[in-house]
Design an enzyme around this catalytic site. Structure first.
Site, PDB file in Angstrom:
ATOM      1  N   CYS A  33       0.746  -1.017  -0.393  1.00 46.13           N
ATOM      2  CA  CYS A  33      -0.084  -0.112  -0.062  1.00 46.13           C
ATOM      3  C   CYS A  33       1.188   1.616   0.047  1.00 46.13           C
ATOM      4  O   CYS A  33       0.596   2.288  -0.411  1.00 46.13           O
ATOM      5  CB  CYS A  33      -1.227  -0.257   0.896  1.00 46.13           C
ATOM      6  SG  CYS A  33      -0.609   0.377   3.049  1.00 46.13           S
TER       7      CYS A  33
ATOM      8  N   HIS B 163      -1.762   1.868   7.231  1.00 51.88           N
ATOM      9  CA  HIS B 163      -1.778   1.562   5.830  1.00 51.88           C
ATOM     10  C   HIS B 163      -1.548   2.793   5.411  1.00 51.88           C
ATOM     11  O   HIS B 163      -2.474   4.152   5.908  1.00 51.88           O
ATOM     12  CB  HIS B 163      -3.716   0.795   6.246  1.00 51.88           C
ATOM     13  CG  HIS B 163      -3.868   0.656   4.708  1.00 51.88           C
ATOM     14  ND1 HIS B 163      -3.399  -0.204   3.633  1.00 51.88           N
ATOM     15  CD2 HIS B 163      -4.515   1.092   4.271  1.00 51.88           C
ATOM     16  CE1 HIS B 163      -4.289  -0.480   2.606  1.00 51.88           C
ATOM     17  NE2 HIS B 163      -5.014   0.274   2.898  1.00 51.88           N
TER      18      HIS B 163
END
Length: 917
Positions: free
Chosen positions: A267, A842
């Site tokens: 990510c 994230h």
């Protein structure tokens, strides 16, 4: 034979009157001979690389020599038209015979001489001129008689080859142009070449600026031309890499609104790529194929153009409008190949990848093919304007690419020596600003307070202490909540039912991590650990339970730690086993029930009379002996062990005899700091037990006694102090404050001193950075991650940043153009977000589409429209700003197409928005 040849020549001349030399225009025979043989354009002159020479058959040339040497045009045999038939294998493809030798089979003529002969005598009908280039091979000029014949085919039609000849010195770019012309490829379409090698595999011809010789192409090799698909993929790419499913084959969406598949903790890479993909001028540069002319395959600092090509493939696919999401597997592989830190599938920092990618793209697209040495010069009192211009020109002499054009700016760095006052001024380029966040000098710590009053449950407290404070500061803060004097507190780190460390008051708080379980115990004012001068001694107390070990005869018992340890103050004059038993029974009274009279054992009177007797070492109550080996609680006996070893491993005191009476709920045992038994010798006199090192005492429970008298629920209970419910709100900071902090004067650290040329030694100089020139697209990295020798933390401070009109006029010290304020104002175009902490997290992206002006939220392969008020959050990590004059320049002209919205405008209906905060 001679007469027949002459007759044939005359017959040929009569048959081709248009090629018969006209005596009024053709020079005399001697003049012809001199021009062809010895003139400045004759065959005797030196070869020059790149020029054309022509092959003439030796047979015809000998006839011509006889003809001109005779001196009489009427009497000498006429050679007729130039005829090279003997040099060709056939009369259809006109391939030269193999193994022809100069001087035996043919002669070489320069272009001027050849054209003279053709004008004078003509060329046999249907025969092609045999033109060859002069090339330099191994430092020698030579005529390339046998060029390279390549078989050109299209990827879509591999069975229809087209033969084309190329010189060894021709560039691969000529091969590309020839193939495009042959296969009627439009100028807008992008192509690339592959060559089939001897093993049957295919290899890319990446660098079109190298020669056929450098590319090692041989006659007969197949060269395949591949044309990029409309969706941005290549026909030769595996379908899994392009992420084109059958149901998406006809998909048509907004260009740029395309997700990136998470390959496993990638990510961070997806976030950086989405931000960079939404920088308008950089994306246009790739979409319009301007990068193809600037690929630098020879830069030793670059990646042979591979990173630039891999990124171009991603951009073209994402902006084709034919994909909902794509799989960046090839790009990930390329990055890992050139930057080993990104190999595998560990989580990384999006800013670190962005830094690598910008540098890689710059070197792969650097227009400077050979970097010259540039000496860095100090200002030496010269005007800033002059020094800055010199520094920028020097930078451009070695670094000139679309990355420099788009992202590079200029710092002014000022260093001042603290001793001699020498001032050093330099101007340095930058690609992004890493700005610090205002850091609080306070720290919030959660602790548990354990009172000496056994009726009070442990209290959880949230304390505000100096970040660089000491353990004593923690005690002072707790004293304000409890009213207990800091002198009556001891601080310990509890881990896995034992003391990992017992702190001294002067130790630094930086050694305590936020995840540590810190207990602060109240002790008597007269107590101390290991200080014989004090009246009371503090004993660390562990709780253990006997558990049957996994032995085939169940004859061996282990000891397992449980519950929370204690620090108990014991008067030195009462330091006997019996007194200690009753003191501990009192301290445990909140969750340990005393046996009632009905629970008393009906032992014989001898036991009752001897209730105050102290057993001898190694003896149990009642006179029974016990094997000391069975009491030892080693690693194999079931004693719980944590993942980290306690800091204090000092041995216990002399072995204290065990208190093992049947009417006692538990027995006592000296142990080391791990909680395992220690069988060393002991000293005991009429005044009690003495010791010379830190004692640790274990309370050992039989399972049945623990089950009857020990309340585990109550033992684990605690209360929260009112301070725990207080929410310490961090005041948000403005982005401008971070930039001000970036330009603040600072003193260099000891690890990074500056060498003063005047003092001739390293100095801790003061340093100040100022902004001199800003780039078209400004990347601002918020330094949320803080790393020190003892701690690591992420700052979740809310930074307020403007979507539009970020004004840098107050920060740029270069004399400004007041008539063009847009040169200092920026609009936001993308944000890389980081959610979570240091260990896990994230990354996502907010980005404004350059065509629609609409903001979207990119979360790996998911893309959703958002409103502007959702962009600002505590997760903002890297900000991308575009200068307003660039935004206006990139807008399409009115009337040519639909005008796009400004970069920071355009919001979707709220019903379509996604709340990402």
């Amino acid at each position: 034979m001679a007469m027949a040849a002459v007759a044939a020549g005359l017959a040929g001349a009569a048959a081709a009157e248009d090629r018969e030399p006209q005596h009024e225009t053709v020079p005399g025979l001697e003049s012809q001979r001199l021009q062809i043989e010895n003139g400045e354009n004759g065959r005797g002159r030196a070869l020059r690389a790149g020029e054309s020479w022509f092959l003439v058959g030796q047979h015809w040339y000998k006839y011509w020599e006889v003809y001109v040497q005779g001196g009489d045009q009427d009497s000498s045999p006429f050679p007729g038209c130039i005829n090279n038939a003997e040099l060709f294998e056939d009369q259809v493809n006109w391939h030269l015979k193999k193994g022809l030798v100069e001087g035996e089979d043919y002669v070489l003529l320069p272009a001027a001489a050849w054209h003279y002969l053709v004008d004078w005598y003509g060329l046999e009908h249907g025969q092609p001129a045999i033109e060859r280039k002069v090339v330099e091979l191994s430092g020698i000029q030579t005529v390339e008689v046998y060029p390279v014949e390549l078989l050109l085919v299209q990827h879509s039609d591999m069975d229809t080859p087209h033969t084309a000849q190329f010189s060894h010195t021709d560039s691969i770019d000529l091969v590309v142009r020839t193939a495009r012309e042959q296969f009627l490829v439009s100028p807008q379409e992008e192509t690339r070449l592959w060559v089939k090698n001897a093993e049957g595999s295919f290899e890319r011809l990446c660098n079109t600026r190298v020669t056929v010789l450098d590319a090692a192409l041989k006659t007969g090799q197949v060269v395949v031309m591949e044309t990029r698909n409309k969706d941005g993929t290549w026909p030769s790419a595996p379908r899994a890499m392009s992420s084109t499913s059958e149901e998406d084959a006809d998909f048509q969406g907004q260009p740029g609104i395309c997700g990136l598949t998470n390959l496993g903790n990638t990510c961070f890479m997806n976030s950086a790529l989405q931000c960079l993909s939404n920088v308008p001028q950089l994306t246009e540069y790739f979409l319009k194929n301007r990068y193809l002319e600037e690929l630098n395959f020879c830069n030793p600092l670059g990646m042979k153009g591979e990173i630039a090509e891999a990124y171009a493939d991603l951009v073209k696919q994402a902006w084709s409008g034919h994909h909902r999401s794509i799989v960046p597997h090839v790009f990930k592989t390329k990055v890992g190949h050139f930057a080993s830190q990104f190999l595998g599938y560990q989580q990384h920092d999006s800013q670190e990848l962005l830094s690598f990618l910008l540098d890689g793209l710059h070197e792969d697209l650097n227009r400077v093919k050979k970097k010259e040495y540039v000496e860095l010069c100090d200002a030496a009192g010269r005007p800033d304007q002059e020094v800055a211009q010199e520094a920028w020109q020097n930078h451009k002499r070695r670094n000139d690419s679309v990355i420099v054009d788009t992202f590079h700016g200029l710092f002014k760095s000022t260093l001042v020596c603290p001793d001699c006052g020498n001032v050093s001024v330099t101007f340095d380029p930058f690609c992004y600003l890493s700005v610090p966040l205002p850091v609080s000098h306070k720290r919030v710590m959660e602790v548990f307070f354990v009172s000496m009053d056994p009726r009070r449950k442990p209290e959880q407290h949230r304390l505000v202490v100096p970040k660089k404070g000491k353990i004593s500061d923690l005690c002072v803060a707790l004293a304000k909540h409890t009213g207990i004097s800091p002198e009556r507190m001891m601080v310990a780190d509890v881990f896995s039912h034992r003391f990992y460390k017992i702190y001294q008051l002067e130790e630094s708080l930086s050694s305590i991590l936020d995840r540590d379980d810190i207990f602060i115990y109240e002790v008597s004012g007269r107590a101390a650990i290991g200080e014989n001068s004090r009246e009371d001694v503090v004993l660390p107390i562990y709780l253990r339970e006997r558990t049957p070990a996994r032995d085939y005869n169940n004859s061996y018992y282990g000891l397992m730690l449980f519950g929370h340890p204690l620090l108990v103050s014991v008067p030195r004059d009462r330091l006997s086993w019996d007194a200690l038993y009753h003191i501990l029974l009192y301290r445990l009274s909140r969750y340990v029930t005393r046996p009632s009279s009905d629970d008393e054992d009906d032992g014989d009177e001898k036991d009752l009379e001897d209730k105050d007797a102290i057993p001898k070492p190694g003896q149990m109550a009642g006179g029974s002996s016990q094997d000391p080996g069975q009491e030892q609680a080693g690693p194999s006996s079931g004693v719980a062990s944590g993942s980290r070893a306690p800091v204090d491993n000092s041995p216990g005191p002399s072995h204290w005899p065990q208190r093992a009476r049947r009417k006692h709920l538990f027995t006592l045992q000296t142990v080391n700091s791990n909680g395992t038994s220690d069988r060393s010798t002991f000293n005991e006199d009429t005044h009690g037990v003495s010791f010379s090192s830190q004692p640790y005492i274990a309370i050992d429970w039989e399972p049945e006694m623990k089950k009857r008298y020990y309340d585990e629920v109550e033992a684990e209970g605690y209360v929260k102090h009112d301070c725990v419910s207080y929410v310490l709100k961090k005041a948000p900071v403005r982005l401008q404050e971070c930039i001000e902090l970036f330009t603040t004067v600072e003193t260099l650290e000891k690890e990074n001193p500056w060498y003063c040329p005047t003092c001739k030694q390293h100095q801790l100089a003061t340093k100040k950075l100022d902004l001199w020139m800003l780039p078209e697209t400004l990347i601002i990295h918020l330094k949320r991650f803080s790393y020190t020798k003892f701690s690591r933390e992420k700052l979740d401070t809310l930074v307020e940043f403007p979507i539009r009109d970020l004004d840098f006029s107050e920060f740029v010290i270069k004399p400004q153009n007041e008539s063009a304020p847009e040169l200092y104002k920026y609009d936001l175009i993308a944000v890389s977000n980081h959610y979570g902490g240091l260990r896990d997290g994230h990354y996502t992206t907010f980005a404004c589409n350059k065509d629609s002006g609409q903001w979207h939220y990119f979360d790996d392969n998911s893309v959703s429209p958002v409103t502007e008020n959702q962009i600002e959050s505590k997760a903002a990590y890297v900000l991308f700003y575009q200068r307003q004059d660039v935004a206006r320049r990139l807008q399409p002209q009115p009337g040519l197409s639909e005008p796009s919205a400004s970069p920071a405008c355009g919001t979707p209906p709220s019903s379509e928005s996604m709340d990402v905060n």
